[in-house]
Motif scaffolding. Sequence first.
Motif, mmCIF file in Angstrom:
data_model
loop_
_atom_site.group_PDB
_atom_site.id
_atom_site.type_symbol
_atom_site.label_atom_id
_atom_site.label_comp_id
_atom_site.label_asym_id
_atom_site.label_seq_id
_atom_site.Cartn_x
_atom_site.Cartn_y
_atom_site.Cartn_z
ATOM 1 N N TYR A 294 53.967 32.570 50.198
ATOM 2 C CA TYR A 294 52.950 31.736 49.552
ATOM 3 C C TYR A 294 53.591 30.413 49.137
ATOM 4 O O TYR A 294 54.699 30.400 48.583
ATOM 5 N N LEU A 295 52.866 29.320 49.387
ATOM 6 C CA LEU A 295 53.352 27.988 49.060
ATOM 7 C C LEU A 295 52.399 27.311 48.078
ATOM 8 O O LEU A 295 51.173 27.403 48.225
ATOM 9 N N GLY A 296 52.977 26.610 47.100
ATOM 10 C CA GLY A 296 52.159 25.871 46.146
ATOM 11 C C GLY A 296 52.948 24.720 45.556
ATOM 12 O O GLY A 296 54.138 24.859 45.251
ATOM 13 N N LEU A 297 52.289 23.586 45.390
ATOM 14 C CA LEU A 297 52.920 22.374 44.881
ATOM 15 C C LEU A 297 52.611 22.208 43.396
ATOM 16 O O LEU A 297 51.481 22.416 42.962
ATOM 17 N N GLY A 298 53.618 21.830 42.598
ATOM 18 C CA GLY A 298 53.405 21.613 41.166
ATOM 19 C C GLY A 298 52.939 22.877 40.472
ATOM 20 O O GLY A 298 53.537 23.940 40.621
ATOM 21 N N GLY A 299 51.840 22.769 39.712
ATOM 22 C CA GLY A 299 51.311 23.937 39.030
ATOM 23 C C GLY A 299 50.876 25.033 39.977
ATOM 24 O O GLY A 299 50.862 26.217 39.610
ATOM 25 N N TYR A 300 50.551 24.657 41.212
ATOM 26 C CA TYR A 300 50.144 25.667 42.182
ATOM 27 C C TYR A 300 51.320 26.533 42.638
ATOM 28 O O TYR A 300 51.114 27.601 43.223
ATOM 29 N N TYR A 301 52.550 26.084 42.354
ATOM 30 C CA TYR A 301 53.690 26.979 42.586
ATOM 31 C C TYR A 301 53.565 28.221 41.701
ATOM 32 O O TYR A 301 53.904 29.330 42.121
ATOM 33 N N GLY A 302 53.063 28.053 40.474
ATOM 34 C CA GLY A 302 52.846 29.206 39.599
ATOM 35 C C GLY A 302 51.832 30.167 40.185
ATOM 36 O O GLY A 302 51.972 31.393 40.054
ATOM 37 N N LEU A 303 50.799 29.637 40.846
ATOM 38 C CA LEU A 303 49.829 30.500 41.529
ATOM 39 C C LEU A 303 50.492 31.246 42.685
ATOM 40 O O LEU A 303 50.238 32.437 42.903
ATOM 41 N N ALA A 304 51.327 30.532 43.455
ATOM 42 C CA ALA A 304 52.018 31.165 44.576
ATOM 43 C C ALA A 304 52.934 32.282 44.088
ATOM 44 O O ALA A 304 52.996 33.367 44.684
ATOM 45 N N THR B 200 57.878 39.523 50.176
ATOM 46 C CA THR B 200 57.074 38.318 50.004
ATOM 47 C C THR B 200 57.790 37.355 49.068
ATOM 48 O O THR B 200 58.499 37.777 48.156
ATOM 49 N N GLU B 201 57.621 36.053 49.315
ATOM 50 C CA GLU B 201 58.332 35.035 48.548
ATOM 51 C C GLU B 201 57.423 33.844 48.297
ATOM 52 O O GLU B 201 56.447 33.625 49.016
ATOM 53 N N ALA B 202 57.750 33.055 47.272
ATOM 54 C CA ALA B 202 56.988 31.859 46.915
ATOM 55 C C ALA B 202 57.897 30.638 46.951
ATOM 56 O O ALA B 202 59.058 30.707 46.542
ATOM 57 N N TYR B 203 57.336 29.513 47.419
ATOM 58 C CA TYR B 203 58.106 28.267 47.492
ATOM 59 C C TYR B 203 57.198 27.066 47.262
ATOM 60 O O TYR B 203 55.982 27.125 47.508
ATOM 61 N N ASN B 204 57.787 25.976 46.819
ATOM 62 C CA ASN B 204 57.176 24.663 46.944
ATOM 63 C C ASN B 204 57.064 24.373 48.442
ATOM 64 O O ASN B 204 58.002 24.668 49.201
#
Length: 344
Positions: free
Chosen positions: A210-220, A235-239
């Motif tokens: 899952y990818l998310g920029l700024g505050g959307y990183y918290g969603l990811a 599963t992993e999360a990144y900017n």
Amino acid sequence: MSYTLEEIRRQPSDWATTTELLLNQSEQWRQLFAEKNYENLYFTGCGTSYHIAIVAAYLFQEVTSIPCKAVPASEVLLMPDQMINRKANNLLIGVGRSGTTTESVEAIRKFREEGFGDSLSIACQSQAPASAAASFAIELGHVTDRSVVMTGTFTNLVLATQLLAGIVADNAAYVQQLQLLPEIGLRVLQSSESIAERYGSDLNIRQFIYLGLGGYYGLAAEAVLKLKEMTQTPTEAYNPLEFRHGPISIVDANTLVTLFQSDKAPQVQVDVLKNVRTLGGKTLVISDVDTDEPCFALASNVPDTVRAILYMPYAQLVGYHRAIALGLDPDQPRNLSHVVTLSL
């Protein structure tokens, strides 16, 4: 029906109650922030609640222009001088489902008692220990998760911080847009069900990013945690752009990369997915409008500072349907309990 599925589906109704509660307290919080004139806000929590803190810190700063930072509760408790500016006029905002998690309660207490500043607890339980430890409290007693996994409590706590930001900033237009979310959310939830089941039930997908920029990183990060808790799937999360700098090497034909697209530089974010597909990976964009990419469009017609929580029902449902496809019980994930308490 499992508790988890019922709690995911109940979210828009709970958002309406959360909105009413915060709006009824508007004058109290507007006056407090005007009188205190805080220089720094620190958002804190543990696990899912730390992800709430990440989302809240970014969005709150954008709406209010008050400097904000997300800090794990354990670091506030164990190494505060590396996290907090003692010389500033500070407010710590601790978020949590039960308001009983050891690190969060003690961090809120330590912050206030040791002179770092005021503390505000936002919890989904009445008369929570965190509320008693804090200088001020907001309690969303109408929001409950019987499942071990946090779903509705996540989105309601994020929404509470958004409403607080709008109230503090005296931004009536922003608050009015937040008031639209329960109705929009019901439609988004319904349209999320089939696509989330499609991807969650596909056992040929063995790795989720899952990818998310700024505050959307918290969603990811929260989307990742739902899958790990309910299914133990890698599963992993990144900017989005940071994903290019090394982690993209893990992509293969059994990888699904999902972008929670914000309004900031949208094409730059999508270009990362084109790289993923050249490596054989699958991609999905969740955005507010249709794109040329494989896409699930929210069609909310509200800006990204408003619509953040609309992304989460999809991610929560992916975890639920993956658990069902694997023969697991999403209400009772492995190695987890409803509340973490420690001896410190």
